[in-house]
Write a protein that holds these residues in place. Structure first.
Motif, mmCIF file in Angstrom:
data_model
loop_
_atom_site.group_PDB
_atom_site.id
_atom_site.type_symbol
_atom_site.label_atom_id
_atom_site.label_comp_id
_atom_site.label_asym_id
_atom_site.label_seq_id
_atom_site.Cartn_x
_atom_site.Cartn_y
_atom_site.Cartn_z
ATOM 1 N N VAL A 113 36.361 41.400 43.578
ATOM 2 C CA VAL A 113 35.178 41.738 42.787
ATOM 3 C C VAL A 113 33.951 41.151 43.457
ATOM 4 O O VAL A 113 34.059 40.294 44.332
ATOM 5 N N LYS A 114 32.807 41.601 43.028
ATOM 6 C CA LYS A 114 31.542 40.981 43.402
ATOM 7 C C LYS A 114 31.101 40.130 42.217
ATOM 8 O O LYS A 114 31.299 40.516 41.058
ATOM 9 N N TRP A 124 24.843 38.852 45.237
ATOM 10 C CA TRP A 124 26.267 39.113 45.014
ATOM 11 C C TRP A 124 27.095 38.502 46.130
ATOM 12 O O TRP A 124 26.686 38.489 47.284
ATOM 13 N N THR A 184 31.600 37.839 47.236
ATOM 14 C CA THR A 184 32.968 38.278 46.958
ATOM 15 C C THR A 184 33.785 37.178 46.288
ATOM 16 O O THR A 184 33.718 36.020 46.683
ATOM 17 N N PHE A 233 33.245 45.244 39.247
ATOM 18 C CA PHE A 233 34.479 45.852 39.724
ATOM 19 C C PHE A 233 34.107 47.081 40.537
ATOM 20 O O PHE A 233 33.142 47.781 40.208
ATOM 21 N N SER A 234 34.873 47.369 41.574
ATOM 22 C CA SER A 234 34.595 48.503 42.452
ATOM 23 C C SER A 234 34.422 49.786 41.644
ATOM 24 O O SER A 234 35.249 50.125 40.808
ATOM 25 N N GLY A 235 33.305 50.471 41.892
ATOM 26 C CA GLY A 235 33.038 51.744 41.220
ATOM 27 C C GLY A 235 32.291 51.615 39.907
ATOM 28 O O GLY A 235 31.988 52.617 39.272
ATOM 29 N N SER A 279 44.159 48.876 40.674
ATOM 30 C CA SER A 279 44.515 47.556 41.194
ATOM 31 C C SER A 279 45.989 47.453 41.546
ATOM 32 O O SER A 279 46.393 46.541 42.249
#
Length: 106
Positions: free
Chosen positions: A26-27, A35, A37, A66-68, A104
């Motif tokens: 996640v960022k 941001w 990681t 979260f990605s997206g 995930s």
């Protein structure tokens, strides 16, 4: 381990959902910072366990992405070394949670 005093939380604010083991990149950011990681090792609709080497303290507001998806505000509830238990400001929508869990596991 350091905890935030949860006695001031109303029953509807208290985390109740079971968390599921995951390993998700996640960022993360603290207010006013950039941001970076981090990783989430368990997740529920109401919160997550974060692994990060950034200094976090109970009661601190953070943003997790979260990605997206856009960043979501969360509160650090406890810390122990490089781990922190966090509660989302508002629970994840079930469809968003299920999508994150599905991607995930691949």
């Amino acid at each position: 381990m350091t905890y935030i005093d949860q006695t001031s939380l109303s029953p509807e604010d208290a985390p109740r959902k079971a968390r599921h083991t995951v390993l998700i990149g996640v960022k993360l950011r603290r207010p006013g910072e950039t941001w970076f990681t981090s990783r989430v090792s368990n997740l529920s609709e109401t919160g997550f366990r974060l692994h990060s080497f950034v200094n976090l303290k109970p009661g601190m507001t953070i943003w997790v992405m979260f990605s997206g998806f856009d960043g979501r505000r969360a509160t650090v509830m406890w810390t122990k070394g490089s781990e922190a238990g966090c509660m989302f400001e508002a629970p994840l929508h079930k469809a968003i949670y299920e999508h994150i869990m599905r991607v995930s596991t691949h």
